[in-house]
Design a protein around this motif. Structure first.
Motif, PDB file in Angstrom:
ATOM      1  N   GLN A  53       0.576  -1.322   0.039  1.00  0.00           N
ATOM      2  CA  GLN A  53       0.099   0.022  -0.006  1.00  0.00           C
ATOM      3  C   GLN A  53       0.795   1.317   0.157  1.00  0.00           C
ATOM      4  O   GLN A  53       0.745   2.101  -0.692  1.00  0.00           O
ATOM      5  CB  GLN A  53      -0.965  -0.013   1.230  1.00  0.00           C
ATOM      6  N   TRP A  54       1.662   1.435   0.909  1.00  0.00           N
ATOM      7  CA  TRP A  54       2.413   2.531   0.847  1.00  0.00           C
ATOM      8  C   TRP A  54       3.509   2.767  -0.323  1.00  0.00           C
ATOM      9  O   TRP A  54       3.636   3.811  -0.672  1.00  0.00           O
ATOM     10  CB  TRP A  54       3.595   2.561   2.210  1.00  0.00           C
ATOM     11  N   MET A  55       3.932   1.696  -0.988  1.00  0.00           N
ATOM     12  CA  MET A  55       4.353   1.810  -2.524  1.00  0.00           C
ATOM     13  C   MET A  55       3.472   2.545  -3.218  1.00  0.00           C
ATOM     14  O   MET A  55       3.843   3.367  -4.131  1.00  0.00           O
ATOM     15  CB  MET A  55       5.175   0.830  -2.628  1.00  0.00           C
ATOM     16  N   ALA A  56       2.255   2.092  -3.497  1.00  0.00           N
ATOM     17  CA  ALA A  56       1.506   2.361  -4.177  1.00  0.00           C
ATOM     18  C   ALA A  56       1.100   3.632  -4.121  1.00  0.00           C
ATOM     19  O   ALA A  56       1.033   4.603  -5.048  1.00  0.00           O
ATOM     20  CB  ALA A  56       0.041   1.553  -4.385  1.00  0.00           C
ATOM     21  N   VAL A  57       0.793   4.079  -2.783  1.00  0.00           N
ATOM     22  CA  VAL A  57       0.597   5.758  -2.548  1.00  0.00           C
ATOM     23  C   VAL A  57       1.410   6.508  -3.097  1.00  0.00           C
ATOM     24  O   VAL A  57       1.504   7.463  -3.452  1.00  0.00           O
ATOM     25  CB  VAL A  57       0.273   5.833  -0.912  1.00  0.00           C
ATOM     26  N   LEU A  58       2.998   6.333  -2.642  1.00  0.00           N
ATOM     27  CA  LEU A  58       3.913   7.095  -3.029  1.00  0.00           C
ATOM     28  C   LEU A  58       4.177   7.041  -4.532  1.00  0.00           C
ATOM     29  O   LEU A  58       4.370   8.002  -4.962  1.00  0.00           O
ATOM     30  CB  LEU A  58       5.202   6.642  -2.366  1.00  0.00           C
ATOM     31  N   ALA A  59       4.058   6.077  -5.345  1.00  0.00           N
ATOM     32  CA  ALA A  59       3.795   6.121  -6.648  1.00  0.00           C
ATOM     33  C   ALA A  59       2.874   7.020  -7.197  1.00  0.00           C
ATOM     34  O   ALA A  59       3.343   7.911  -8.042  1.00  0.00           O
ATOM     35  CB  ALA A  59       3.894   4.525  -7.255  1.00  0.00           C
ATOM     36  N   VAL A  60       1.636   6.879  -6.825  1.00  0.00           N
ATOM     37  CA  VAL A  60       0.634   7.744  -7.393  1.00  0.00           C
ATOM     38  C   VAL A  60       1.008   9.221  -7.006  1.00  0.00           C
ATOM     39  O   VAL A  60       0.716  10.258  -7.994  1.00  0.00           O
ATOM     40  CB  VAL A  60      -0.623   7.317  -6.744  1.00  0.00           C
ATOM     41  N   VAL A  61       1.087   9.482  -5.891  1.00  0.00           N
ATOM     42  CA  VAL A  61       1.493  10.741  -5.438  1.00  0.00           C
ATOM     43  C   VAL A  61       2.668  11.321  -5.934  1.00  0.00           C
ATOM     44  O   VAL A  61       2.451  12.782  -6.371  1.00  0.00           O
ATOM     45  CB  VAL A  61       1.552  10.889  -3.756  1.00  0.00           C
ATOM     46  N   GLY A  62       3.648  10.542  -6.386  1.00  0.00           N
ATOM     47  CA  GLY A  62       4.718  11.107  -6.874  1.00  0.00           C
ATOM     48  C   GLY A  62       4.555  11.427  -8.335  1.00  0.00           C
ATOM     49  O   GLY A  62       5.049  12.638  -8.830  1.00  0.00           O
ATOM     50  N   ILE A  63       3.701  10.776  -8.894  1.00  0.00           N
ATOM     51  CA  ILE A  63       3.279  11.091 -10.405  1.00  0.00           C
ATOM     52  C   ILE A  63       2.735  12.415 -10.492  1.00  0.00           C
ATOM     53  O   ILE A  63       2.884  13.162 -11.445  1.00  0.00           O
ATOM     54  CB  ILE A  63       2.530   9.917 -10.967  1.00  0.00           C
ATOM     55  N   ALA A  64       1.814  12.422  -9.423  1.00  0.00           N
ATOM     56  CA  ALA A  64       0.788  13.714  -9.292  1.00  0.00           C
ATOM     57  C   ALA A  64       1.557  14.766  -9.139  1.00  0.00           C
ATOM     58  O   ALA A  64       1.489  15.870  -9.768  1.00  0.00           O
ATOM     59  CB  ALA A  64      -0.129  13.684  -8.340  1.00  0.00           C
ATOM     60  N   ALA A  65       2.555  14.831  -8.109  1.00  0.00           N
ATOM     61  CA  ALA A  65       3.325  15.939  -7.777  1.00  0.00           C
ATOM     62  C   ALA A  65       4.297  16.198  -8.993  1.00  0.00           C
ATOM     63  O   ALA A  65       4.440  17.480  -9.128  1.00  0.00           O
ATOM     64  CB  ALA A  65       4.155  15.652  -6.802  1.00  0.00           C
ATOM     65  N   GLY A  66       4.683  15.135  -9.724  1.00  0.00           N
ATOM     66  CA  GLY A  66       5.791  15.350 -11.208  1.00  0.00           C
ATOM     67  C   GLY A  66       4.913  16.102 -11.928  1.00  0.00           C
ATOM     68  O   GLY A  66       5.517  17.113 -12.545  1.00  0.00           O
ATOM     69  N   VAL A  67       3.851  15.794 -12.312  1.00  0.00           N
ATOM     70  CA  VAL A  67       3.020  16.565 -13.485  1.00  0.00           C
ATOM     71  C   VAL A  67       2.644  17.770 -12.988  1.00  0.00           C
ATOM     72  O   VAL A  67       2.729  18.731 -13.664  1.00  0.00           O
ATOM     73  CB  VAL A  67       1.821  15.712 -13.587  1.00  0.00           C
ATOM     74  N   SER A  68       2.370  18.069 -11.571  1.00  0.00           N
ATOM     75  CA  SER A  68       1.961  19.562 -11.010  1.00  0.00           C
ATOM     76  C   SER A  68       3.229  20.301 -11.163  1.00  0.00           C
ATOM     77  O   SER A  68       3.358  21.639 -11.820  1.00  0.00           O
ATOM     78  CB  SER A  68       1.610  19.426  -9.626  1.00  0.00           C
ATOM     79  N   LEU A  69       4.518  19.818 -10.967  1.00  0.00           N
ATOM     80  CA  LEU A  69       5.604  20.571 -11.182  1.00  0.00           C
ATOM     81  C   LEU A  69       5.950  21.136 -12.462  1.00  0.00           C
ATOM     82  O   LEU A  69       6.419  21.951 -12.872  1.00  0.00           O
ATOM     83  CB  LEU A  69       7.057  19.957 -10.339  1.00  0.00           C
ATOM     84  N   LEU A  70       5.841  19.826 -13.464  1.00  0.00           N
ATOM     85  CA  LEU A  70       5.985  20.010 -14.696  1.00  0.00           C
ATOM     86  C   LEU A  70       5.058  21.249 -15.593  1.00  0.00           C
ATOM     87  O   LEU A  70       5.481  22.216 -16.188  1.00  0.00           O
ATOM     88  CB  LEU A  70       5.814  18.940 -15.607  1.00  0.00           C
ATOM     89  N   LEU A  71       3.745  21.309 -14.884  1.00  0.00           N
ATOM     90  CA  LEU A  71       2.634  22.388 -15.359  1.00  0.00           C
ATOM     91  C   LEU A  71       3.258  23.806 -14.871  1.00  0.00           C
ATOM     92  O   LEU A  71       3.273  24.685 -15.773  1.00  0.00           O
ATOM     93  CB  LEU A  71       1.461  21.950 -14.925  1.00  0.00           C
ATOM     94  N   ILE A  72       3.723  23.768 -13.705  1.00  0.00           N
ATOM     95  CA  ILE A  72       4.439  25.031 -13.093  1.00  0.00           C
ATOM     96  C   ILE A  72       5.338  25.598 -13.918  1.00  0.00           C
ATOM     97  O   ILE A  72       5.529  26.715 -14.255  1.00  0.00           O
ATOM     98  CB  ILE A  72       4.637  24.888 -11.636  1.00  0.00           C
ATOM     99  N   ALA A  73       6.293  24.461 -14.314  1.00  0.00           N
ATOM    100  CA  ALA A  73       7.461  25.142 -15.047  1.00  0.00           C
ATOM    101  C   ALA A  73       7.272  25.673 -16.589  1.00  0.00           C
ATOM    102  O   ALA A  73       7.703  26.594 -16.980  1.00  0.00           O
ATOM    103  CB  ALA A  73       8.389  23.925 -15.191  1.00  0.00           C
ATOM    104  N   VAL A  74       6.156  24.883 -17.053  1.00  0.00           N
ATOM    105  CA  VAL A  74       5.662  25.267 -18.489  1.00  0.00           C
ATOM    106  C   VAL A  74       5.029  26.647 -18.353  1.00  0.00           C
ATOM    107  O   VAL A  74       5.251  27.297 -19.109  1.00  0.00           O
ATOM    108  CB  VAL A  74       4.779  24.209 -18.937  1.00  0.00           C
ATOM    109  N   LEU A  75       4.173  26.814 -17.318  1.00  0.00           N
ATOM    110  CA  LEU A  75       3.647  28.035 -17.148  1.00  0.00           C
ATOM    111  C   LEU A  75       4.452  29.132 -16.803  1.00  0.00           C
ATOM    112  O   LEU A  75       4.527  30.274 -17.434  1.00  0.00           O
ATOM    113  CB  LEU A  75       2.592  28.021 -16.019  1.00  0.00           C
TER     114      LEU A  75
END
Length: 333
Positions: A53-75
């Motif tokens: 469970q903790w690995m799945a949670v960290l994987a999903v949250v990590g992907i979401a955080a990475g996408v958010s940071l990428l969007l901020i950089a593009v903006l």
């Protein structure tokens, strides 16, 4: 009925007042709750694939955080591009206003990009303060999301122990809330991504600066029912007017409208109000109400918070009739 309505109004007024006064602290938590609900199915799928469970949670949250940071950089890169182009747009604005018979140079000289106001970007101090605030909100959101996802498996068991609920209960209404929000988010995301890609291509072909920026804003604002697309369409339409005049503005507006209509027709099987089980009046009122309580984040949280309020009302026998009033009429579903 009147007694239950009075109790709901009193409790609702207290909660809304508290949320308004503590909006600065409440908003990241509310965003984290919404993200947790939307991300929970992905965590469950990864668990079924064999991840802990903790690995799945960290994987999903990590992907979401990475996408958010990428969007901020593009903006950020796109804003710098717009900032560099401001002097040229100032000249274009002066020309368009002159065509309309106005004093274009006087007004254009007061806008960003003029000698007295050379930049669209704020001062360094403002940027630093905003960055610190954004970082704190981001960390709070990520932390709460992780712990929410770790606890979500036992949430149903906890809801079963809550006293004073009717036949449907908090557990069933909570599950219905999660399903409705996930279906709505899925439909909106598919449609808005297709619309965003096609709009970016349209703007690129027409030579409008920063087409990726306007496409990202269009995708983000698509989660605001009814008002999101018109708001996000204003900047590219305005830039098209500056560059090509009224004909260019009309072409961009018509292109965005046609693309949105086709994506909704082909990718959305039925109106969003049917997925949400909310009437159009309730949806539009929520879009106006929640920003008054929470500020700008309330625009994006309007639908989830209204769904949550409806689920809470439907879980209690005395207030179930209020939840029923929020549903669409049979003929409009």
């Amino acid at each position: 009925m009147l007694a239950s309505l009075a109790r709901v109004l009193v409790i609702g007024a207290i909660l809304v007042t508290g949320m308004h006064l503590a909006a600065r602290l409440v908003n990241p938590v509310l965003v984290a709750i919404v993200i947790s609900v939307i991300a929970a199915p992905a965590v469950h799928r990864l668990e079924r694939q064999g991840l802990r469970q903790w690995m799945a949670v960290l994987a999903v949250v990590g992907i979401a955080a990475g996408v958010s940071l990428l969007l901020i950089a593009v903006l950020g890169v796109s804003l710098l591009q717009i900032d560099r182009a401001l002097p040229a747009y100032q000249d274009l604005l002066a020309g368009q206003l002159a065509i309309l018979g106005g004093t274009g140079q006087d007004l254009a000289g007061q806008l960003p990009g003029s000698p007295g106001n050379p930049s669209l970007l704020p001062s360094i101090g403002t940027i630093v303060a905003g960055t610190v605030e954004l970082t704190v909100d981001f960390l709070v959101t990520i932390t709460v999301t992780v712990f929410m996802l770790l606890e979500i498996a036992g949430l149903r068991q906890k809801l079963r122990t809550v006293p004073g609920v009717g036949g449907t209960g908090l557990e069933e209404q909570g599950a219905l809330f999660c399903r409705s929000l996930n279906r709505y988010a899925g439909i909106r995301t598919r449609g808005s991504l297709v619309t965003g890609v096609l709009v970016a291509l349209l703007l690129w072909l027409m030579g409008i600066d920063a087409p990726v920026l306007w496409a990202i804003l269009l995708v983000l604002f698509s989660y605001i029912p009814y008002l999101g697309l018109p708001i996000a369409s204003v900047p590219p339409i305005g830039l098209a007017w500056l560059r090509y005049g009224l004909a260019g503005a009309v072409a961009v507006a018509a292109g965005i409208a046609v693309i949105d209509f086709l994506s909704r027709t082909l990718l959305t099987p039925h109106p969003a109000r049917r997925e949400l089980d909310l009437s159009p009046v309730v949806i539009i009122l929520s879009v106006f109400f929640w920003p008054l309580v929470l500020g700008v984040p309330g625009l994006f949280l309007a639908v989830p918070l209204t769904l949550l309020a409806k689920a809470a009302l439907a879980s209690v026998d005395e207030t179930r009739w209020l939840a029923a009033l929020m549903e669409p009429a049979d003929g409009s579903a």
